[in-house]
Design a protein around this motif. Sequence first.
Motif, PDB file in Angstrom:
ATOM      1  N   LEU A   1      -2.711   6.936  49.644  1.00 46.90           N
ATOM      2  CA  LEU A   1      -1.446   7.423  49.207  1.00 46.90           C
ATOM      3  C   LEU A   1      -0.634   6.597  48.161  1.00 46.90           C
ATOM      4  CD1 LEU A   1      -0.060  10.361  49.502  1.00 46.90           C
ATOM      5  CD2 LEU A   1       1.217   9.205  51.285  1.00 46.90           C
TER       6      LEU A   1
ATOM      7  N   PHE B   1      -2.837  10.538  45.339  1.00 48.71           N
ATOM      8  CA  PHE B   1      -3.770   9.866  45.730  1.00 48.71           C
ATOM      9  C   PHE B   1      -4.459   9.118  44.858  1.00 48.71           C
ATOM     10  CE2 PHE B   1      -3.548  13.592  48.933  1.00 48.71           C
ATOM     11  CZ  PHE B   1      -3.055  12.561  50.240  1.00 48.71           C
TER      12      PHE B   1
ATOM     13  N   ARG C   1       4.271   7.504  55.878  1.00 42.00           N
ATOM     14  CA  ARG C   1       2.533   7.070  56.144  1.00 42.00           C
ATOM     15  C   ARG C   1       2.650   6.732  57.540  1.00 42.00           C
ATOM     16  NH1 ARG C   1       1.874   2.369  51.811  1.00 42.00           N
ATOM     17  NH2 ARG C   1       4.058   2.230  52.062  1.00 42.00           N
TER      18      ARG C   1
ATOM     19  N   THR D   1      -6.351   7.967  55.088  1.00 34.91           N
ATOM     20  CA  THR D   1      -5.797   8.546  53.845  1.00 34.91           C
ATOM     21  C   THR D   1      -4.464   8.023  53.448  1.00 34.91           C
ATOM     22  OG1 THR D   1      -6.916  10.694  55.092  1.00 34.91           O
ATOM     23  CG2 THR D   1      -5.687  10.864  53.171  1.00 34.91           C
TER      24      THR D   1
ATOM     25  N   THR E   1      -2.356  13.612  56.480  1.00 33.85           N
ATOM     26  CA  THR E   1      -1.927  12.392  55.697  1.00 33.85           C
ATOM     27  C   THR E   1      -0.741  12.062  56.358  1.00 33.85           C
ATOM     28  OG1 THR E   1      -2.727  13.371  53.526  1.00 33.85           O
ATOM     29  CG2 THR E   1      -1.408  11.664  53.317  1.00 33.85           C
TER      30      THR E   1
ATOM     31  N   GLY F   1      -4.601  10.134  58.747  1.00 34.54           N
ATOM     32  CA  GLY F   1      -5.825  10.414  58.208  1.00 34.54           C
ATOM     33  C   GLY F   1      -6.947   9.631  58.533  1.00 34.54           C
TER      34      GLY F   1
ATOM     35  N   VAL G   1     -10.806  11.270  53.676  1.00 40.26           N
ATOM     36  CA  VAL G   1     -10.068  12.492  54.389  1.00 40.26           C
ATOM     37  C   VAL G   1     -10.715  12.792  55.661  1.00 40.26           C
ATOM     38  CG1 VAL G   1      -8.857  13.616  52.184  1.00 40.26           C
ATOM     39  CG2 VAL G   1     -11.105  14.412  53.171  1.00 40.26           C
TER      40      VAL G   1
END
Length: 461
Positions: free
Chosen positions: A172, A214, A200, A168, A153, A157, A141
Amino acid sequence: MNSSGGRRLNTRMASDGPLRAFAGSFPGEVVLPGDDGYDAARFVWNRMVDRRPAAVVRPTATDGVIAALRFARDHDLLVAVRGGGHSLPGLSTCDDGVVIDLSRMHGAEVDAGRRIARVAGGSLLGELDDAAQAAGLVCPVGVVSHTGVAGLTLGGGMGKLQRRFGLTIDNLRAVEVVTADGEVVRASDDENPDLFWGVRGAGANFGIVTVFAFALHPFDGTVTHGVVTHPVERLDDVVALFREAVESGPGESMPTLAVARANGRPVVSISAFHSGSPEQAERDLADLRAYGPPLLDTIDVKPYREAQHLADGEMEWGHRFYMKSAFLRELPADAVTRCAELVAQGPPGVECVLSVWAWGGAIASVPEDGTAFTGREASYWASAEAQWDDRDLDPACREWVWDTAAELMPYALTGRYVNDVAEAGTDLRSVYGEAKFDRLVALKREWDPDNVFRLNQNIRP
Ligand SMILES: Cc1cc2nc3c(=O)[nH]c(=O)nc-3n(C[C@H](O)[C@H](O)[C@H](O)COP(=O)(O)OP(=O)(O)OC[C@H]3O[C@@H](n4cnc5c(N)ncnc54)[C@H](O)[C@@H]3O)c2cc1C
């Protein structure tokens, strides 16, 4: 419901009975103008933003999110969605509309066996770091623990573990989303995969994410981290050292370069972060530490969670902030030298920083078209950043940021990090590139044709 993109807001609602009635029956907290706590509730991280919503609504569960969204839509009120409140242009608040503030829906639950974290939509990064590390795991993160998991996110990220474990979003696995119609849908590689692609990198456009799932990585939490600082006269050598560390260093190594002022004079620093064993870190960072002697060398072995809190104070709430960033294919010393001259000439009393992060590694192992996020093929990410308190300095600080960033633009690639775009209304083709932008517009038409979620870097349907 008026569905036109330019609908007028029902601003009279702010002082009317329906909001009070809604507040009376809402299963959560509603803060209205005049209430105690209204000023605290309406401010976001960046103090350049000063808006007065008709209500700040804090649900405690998904039902409350849906109720708040339906109320706003039924009364033709603008909707702002707030996770951690760190949006640079203040997109998580608004004038006259309803802020759906998820701060009471927070916390991360870790399934250590499956190495999955289920994170509530209003969580802060520190909560995910703490819960994952308690199980000997980690999700990559960002670098300031009070930033929201959601906004970070949904844009991508970046962080200290990005070259080892990716962005990040690369970790996901699924999201639960309240859509503009108030339905709850799940998106993952298997369910609504197009939506999952868009979430994303452009995720604030499609709904309110109430849960993030995650994937986590085993990680003992010991890192080697700190800064070596040199006088700016050594800039060329330090840039060369930095480039070498980026190009030949392993994924565990995440160096960043900064040019800033210390006691009024520009200095150049490399911040080293190494997530391998201390022995490996000592070997990998040897050249960096041998050069000099530096003005300062704070590199040391420490817990990852400690490193993750070190910037919290200097990036605390309540200051004014502006930045402009770019993904770079190369980092010529000449360009850094010109930026350093501008750092030296920056408005007095303002923190003016040129920051360059190593890119590549695990970020580049995900195909460029695999997510809406654009910029994986870069070698570096660089930004000009200003932080100050006096509002009279706003124009000078903006100008300094634009002038400094302009020195980098000849080396910029297509794509910008959407979370760095510090103003609304930017042409998002420059953020996502033409092809992804067209795909995002189609997705927006499918999931939010009325543009209910418009307080974001907005893809217009
Ligand atoms: C101090 C500071 C440090 C930062 N460090 C990093 C870093 O290390 N790495 C990095 O990548 N970025 C970093 N950023 C940028 C950061 O990722 C963005 O500012 C991000 O938008 C912040 O998320 P948030 O939830 O706190 O913001 P918010 O202001 O709450 O939201 C940002 C946007 O996301 C939308 N949104 C928020 N929650 C939801 C939700 N649950 N569902 C749908 N939409 C939602 C909002 O409507 C808004 O458009 C930093 C920013 C700051 C101010």
